[in-house]
Write a protein that holds these residues in place. Structure first.
Motif, PDB file in Angstrom:
ATOM      1  N   SER A 177       0.855  -1.217   0.009  1.00  0.00           N
ATOM      2  CA  SER A 177      -0.032  -0.110  -0.129  1.00  0.00           C
ATOM      3  C   SER A 177       0.987   1.137   0.045  1.00  0.00           C
ATOM      4  CB  SER A 177      -0.796   0.128   1.352  1.00  0.00           C
ATOM      5  OG  SER A 177      -1.444   1.118   1.152  1.00  0.00           O
ATOM      6  N   PHE A 178       0.707   2.005  -0.867  1.00  0.00           N
ATOM      7  CA  PHE A 178       1.250   3.525  -0.876  1.00  0.00           C
ATOM      8  C   PHE A 178       0.479   4.115   0.233  1.00  0.00           C
ATOM      9  CE2 PHE A 178       3.306   4.238  -5.389  1.00  0.00           C
ATOM     10  CZ  PHE A 178       3.773   2.645  -5.518  1.00  0.00           C
ATOM     11  N   GLY A 179      -0.574   4.114   0.247  1.00  0.00           N
ATOM     12  CA  GLY A 179      -1.242   5.124   1.462  1.00  0.00           C
ATOM     13  C   GLY A 179      -2.806   4.632   1.311  1.00  0.00           C
ATOM     14  N   ALA A 180      -3.189   5.214   2.394  1.00  0.00           N
ATOM     15  CA  ALA A 180      -4.989   4.875   2.412  1.00  0.00           C
ATOM     16  C   ALA A 180      -5.496   6.010   3.026  1.00  0.00           C
ATOM     17  CB  ALA A 180      -5.073   3.573   3.267  1.00  0.00           C
ATOM     18  N   ALA A 181      -6.818   6.231   2.875  1.00  0.00           N
ATOM     19  CA  ALA A 181      -7.657   7.091   3.348  1.00  0.00           C
ATOM     20  C   ALA A 181      -8.749   6.561   3.976  1.00  0.00           C
ATOM     21  CB  ALA A 181      -8.185   8.021   2.272  1.00  0.00           C
ATOM     22  N   GLY A 182      -9.246   6.645   5.272  1.00  0.00           N
ATOM     23  CA  GLY A 182     -10.335   6.185   6.044  1.00  0.00           C
ATOM     24  C   GLY A 182     -11.590   6.775   5.370  1.00  0.00           C
ATOM     25  N   LEU A 183     -12.475   6.057   5.538  1.00  0.00           N
ATOM     26  CA  LEU A 183     -13.765   6.742   4.853  1.00  0.00           C
ATOM     27  C   LEU A 183     -14.939   6.859   6.208  1.00  0.00           C
ATOM     28  CD1 LEU A 183     -14.334   4.830   1.586  1.00  0.00           C
ATOM     29  CD2 LEU A 183     -13.637   7.143   1.979  1.00  0.00           C
ATOM     30  N   ALA A 184     -14.967   8.081   6.428  1.00  0.00           N
ATOM     31  CA  ALA A 184     -16.131   8.065   7.616  1.00  0.00           C
ATOM     32  C   ALA A 184     -17.345   8.808   6.891  1.00  0.00           C
ATOM     33  CB  ALA A 184     -15.360   9.310   8.623  1.00  0.00           C
TER      34      ALA A 184
END
Length: 188
Positions: A177-184
């Motif tokens: 994974s290069f990066g991730a964004a949590g989804l709220a």
């Protein structure tokens, strides 16, 4: 002292060329020095107004036509900021329902690295957990269009976005994974 012969040097050079070719194919080191910027607008769609139980036809609500036809605005469903995993990654991810009922993932102000086979996924794992892998039921949205900018990815019809906790920028070739964004969920 032993003599190096042509019989020894030629096969050794051929092996080195093959190994170098494989290394270039796998790692694509030139991508460390390149950038691809994408700046797409958020897609919009006009939903026909229902009047007296009938759906209005045509594009009368657009460009000075019948004012009873109104454009419906896209609705934000969830959003989050990117966190860095294997490569510096920043920006925002938003899931959006369009007026026509379609859903898109929108990446805004994205900044990450280019890579040999980078893709965008929805994952049921939290952003921090996605560093260890995508988890069961991850949905592929396509190849990363660019490592910089604003871009949209169509979410397959029938996908229940409430089941996904993050968006992951994932390198298929190296399973990282290069990066991730949590989804709220967005209230309102």
């Amino acid at each position: 002292m032993s003599r190096v012969t042509r019989r020894t040097v030629v096969p050794l050079l051929l092996v080195l060329v093959v190994v170098a070719g494989i290394g270039l194919y796998l790692f694509q080191p030139w991508k460390a020095f390149t950038e691809t910027t994408v700046n797409e607008a958020l897609p919009t769609a006009s939903a026909p107004e229902v009047k007296d139980g009938r759906q209005m036809k045509g594009n009368a609500g657009m460009q000075g036509g019948d004012p009873s036809m109104t454009s419906t605005r896209p609705k934000d469903l969830a959003e989050g900021r990117f966190v860095t995993h294997e490569h510096d990654t920043s920006g925002t991810a938003r899931t959006v329902r369009l007026a026509d009922g379609g859903q898109v993932l929108r990446l805004e102000d994205l900044k990450t690295s280019e890579g040999p086979d980078v893709r965008v996924y929805l994952s049921s794992r939290a952003a921090d957990e996605a560093k260890a892998g995508l988890g069961d039921g991850a949905v592929a949205l396509g190849k990363l269009k660019g490592n910089l900018g604003n871009q949209n990815y169509t979410v397959p019809a029938g996908t229940d976005l409430s089941k996904f906790r993050s968006v992951v920028i994932w390198c298929e070739r190296f399973s990282v994974s290069f990066g991730a964004a949590g989804l709220a969920p967005v209230s309102g």
